[in-house]
Enzyme design. Sequence first.
Site, short mmCIF file in Angstrom:
data_model
loop_
_atom_site.label_atom_id
_atom_site.label_comp_id
_atom_site.label_asym_id
_atom_site.label_seq_id
_atom_site.Cartn_x
_atom_site.Cartn_y
_atom_site.Cartn_z
N ASP A 16 -2.85 10.87 -36.12
CA ASP A 16 -4.10 10.46 -36.76
C ASP A 16 -4.09 10.82 -38.25
O ASP A 16 -3.86 11.97 -38.62
CB ASP A 16 -5.24 11.17 -36.03
CG ASP A 16 -6.62 10.87 -36.59
OD1 ASP A 16 -6.75 10.01 -37.48
OD2 ASP A 16 -7.58 11.51 -36.11
N ASP B 78 -17.93 -11.85 -35.12
CA ASP B 78 -18.54 -10.75 -34.37
C ASP B 78 -17.65 -9.51 -34.36
O ASP B 78 -18.09 -8.42 -34.71
CB ASP B 78 -18.85 -11.19 -32.94
CG ASP B 78 -19.83 -12.35 -32.90
OD1 ASP B 78 -20.77 -12.34 -33.72
OD2 ASP B 78 -19.66 -13.26 -32.07
N HIS C 4 -12.19 13.88 -37.08
CA HIS C 4 -10.77 13.75 -37.41
C HIS C 4 -10.27 14.96 -38.19
O HIS C 4 -11.00 15.57 -38.97
CB HIS C 4 -10.54 12.47 -38.22
CG HIS C 4 -10.95 11.23 -37.50
ND1 HIS C 4 -10.10 10.54 -36.67
CD2 HIS C 4 -12.12 10.56 -37.47
CE1 HIS C 4 -10.73 9.49 -36.16
NE2 HIS C 4 -11.97 9.48 -36.64
N HIS D 13 -9.05 7.76 -25.73
CA HIS D 13 -10.47 8.16 -25.71
C HIS D 13 -11.34 6.91 -25.76
O HIS D 13 -10.83 5.79 -25.87
CB HIS D 13 -10.81 9.12 -26.85
CG HIS D 13 -10.67 8.54 -28.21
ND1 HIS D 13 -9.45 8.36 -28.82
CD2 HIS D 13 -11.60 8.07 -29.10
CE1 HIS D 13 -9.62 7.82 -30.02
NE2 HIS D 13 -10.92 7.63 -30.21
N HIS E 120 -13.71 5.50 -27.82
CA HIS E 120 -14.31 4.82 -28.96
C HIS E 120 -13.92 3.34 -28.99
O HIS E 120 -12.84 2.96 -28.53
CB HIS E 120 -13.88 5.49 -30.27
CG HIS E 120 -14.67 6.72 -30.59
ND1 HIS E 120 -14.15 7.80 -31.27
CD2 HIS E 120 -15.97 7.06 -30.31
CE1 HIS E 120 -15.10 8.74 -31.40
NE2 HIS E 120 -16.19 8.31 -30.82
N GLY F 253 -19.84 -14.65 -40.18
CA GLY F 253 -20.15 -15.11 -38.83
C GLY F 253 -19.28 -14.52 -37.74
O GLY F 253 -19.51 -14.79 -36.56
#
Length: 559
Positions: free
Chosen positions: A198, A55, A371, A78, A80, A53
Amino acid sequence: MKTNFKKKSGNALRVIPLGGLNEIGKNMTILEYNDEMLIIDCGLSFPDDEMYGIDIVIPDFSYLKKNAAKIKGIVITHGHEDHIGAIPYFLKSFDAPIYGTRLPLGLVSNKLKEHGLKAKLNVIKAGDTIKLGNFKVETIRVTHSIADAICLSIETPVGVVFHTGDFKIDYTPVDGEPIDFHRFAEIGNKGVLLMMADSTNATRPGFTASEKTVGKTLENIFRDSKTRIIIATFSSNVHRVQRIIDNAVKFDRKVAISGRSMVNVVNLAVELGYLKVPAGTLVDINKIKGIPDKNLVIITTGSQGEPMSALSRMAAAEHKAVQIKKGDMVILSSSPIPGNEKTVSNVVNRLFEKGAEVIYSDIADIHVSGHACEEELKLIHMLLKPKYFVPVHGEYRHLRAHAALAENLRMDANDIFILKNGNVLELTANSAKVTNEEVPASPVLVDGLGVGDVGNIVLRDRKLLSESGLIIVVAAIDRASGEVASGPDIISRGFVYVRENEDLIEEARAVVTKALDKCMNDNVKEWNTMKSAVRDALRNFIFEKTKRSPVILPIFMEV
């Protein structure tokens, strides 16, 4: 040139990740020096299968709330969702300026309108330098799967902290603007105290393919296809959308857009100039019936099989404007995010059942990652030559692989720190250590309008309800005499179908009656004690009979 680190202050810089470590998503990092804080990104993540349930999931802002006066601003790398998605929830508690390039701030602005919020949005561009208290932030262009991505070189009183953001090295990017290697080398020669990089593809050897690879595959598909083409991709991948539009124009096809997020991003990207769409190319999704199949492309959301996405609705024959028919070519221009494989597979199967030809990443080069893989990461390490290194943006296996990569480049293992969310890394010009302090960094769950009001206990109950169902025991009790006036009645939801299991329900009622009688005989009048006795007796009986453990909820009414 020899790296030179000059000690400027006896105070330490504190680096505190609130998200993005040991997970994909929810990226947020604090740099704290004395009475000043700089925040890098403010993202969300999507719930896993155990979060019934829920979100979305956002970082824990409680440490920031205690130090709100210190916050100088947020810098966005950025656009995203895992880097900007939590900003509306952040701004409900804080009044901090936000800095980012045009596309990310355009996406943030759309989110703020949906939430009825306003903020101080400051547009910057690659190459700019901004001063936020003791932090001097230089932005540098990088290539990624969304336009306008930047990395950050941050001068602090103890040295330079370099944050790569999300990136890959694409020598032939769609927008013609490759990564700025020259500036990377200059910064590396001056000296980088800490690099945060990253790690998403740190386990993958070689190089990430260029976006142009996808363009060539799409061109071949467009050239050979004589049917309607439906392409699902991430709405944020503006470069991919540009490739699709270019091929549509080349092969005389109109383009319709489906899915709210795709429509919003395309409109914004066109408005800001990131998408070049010749006049007359776009058509309304509700006005495509008169267009021949060989002259139509539909760009849609749903590449991850999201249940309410446009592609899922098409596959389930629930889309108002698009009905999948025999001969349609459906392209999923993405790879399933870990955990989404089953939902994507279900959508693919339903599309095949309706007669569509489906092309996905297993059978064609219709997606490349945004990536960096191993060789690209090595290049960044060699250009920047950091004194200390923290791998970020990845699950533990990604962070560990990135740390191993740095060691293979002859970096001292003692200078590499695999952190957890909430850890505090203290840096001076000549030292780095993880302190014993941990700031709150547990995931905050958003369910509807509720933020953080669903915790482990509620999730446990939801899990139990989903697995074994619910039994409600209702009885009316005479408070004066302590005797049962009516009942007990047993109501079941999600446990068994009552009409087909009347014997079991009758036996369960008898067990409850016996438990209540024992309470009366023992002169127990405390209702909580009576409820516990009923719950324990019924739980033991149900498990013995069915080997199930439903949630049992006794309800007593006073008469």
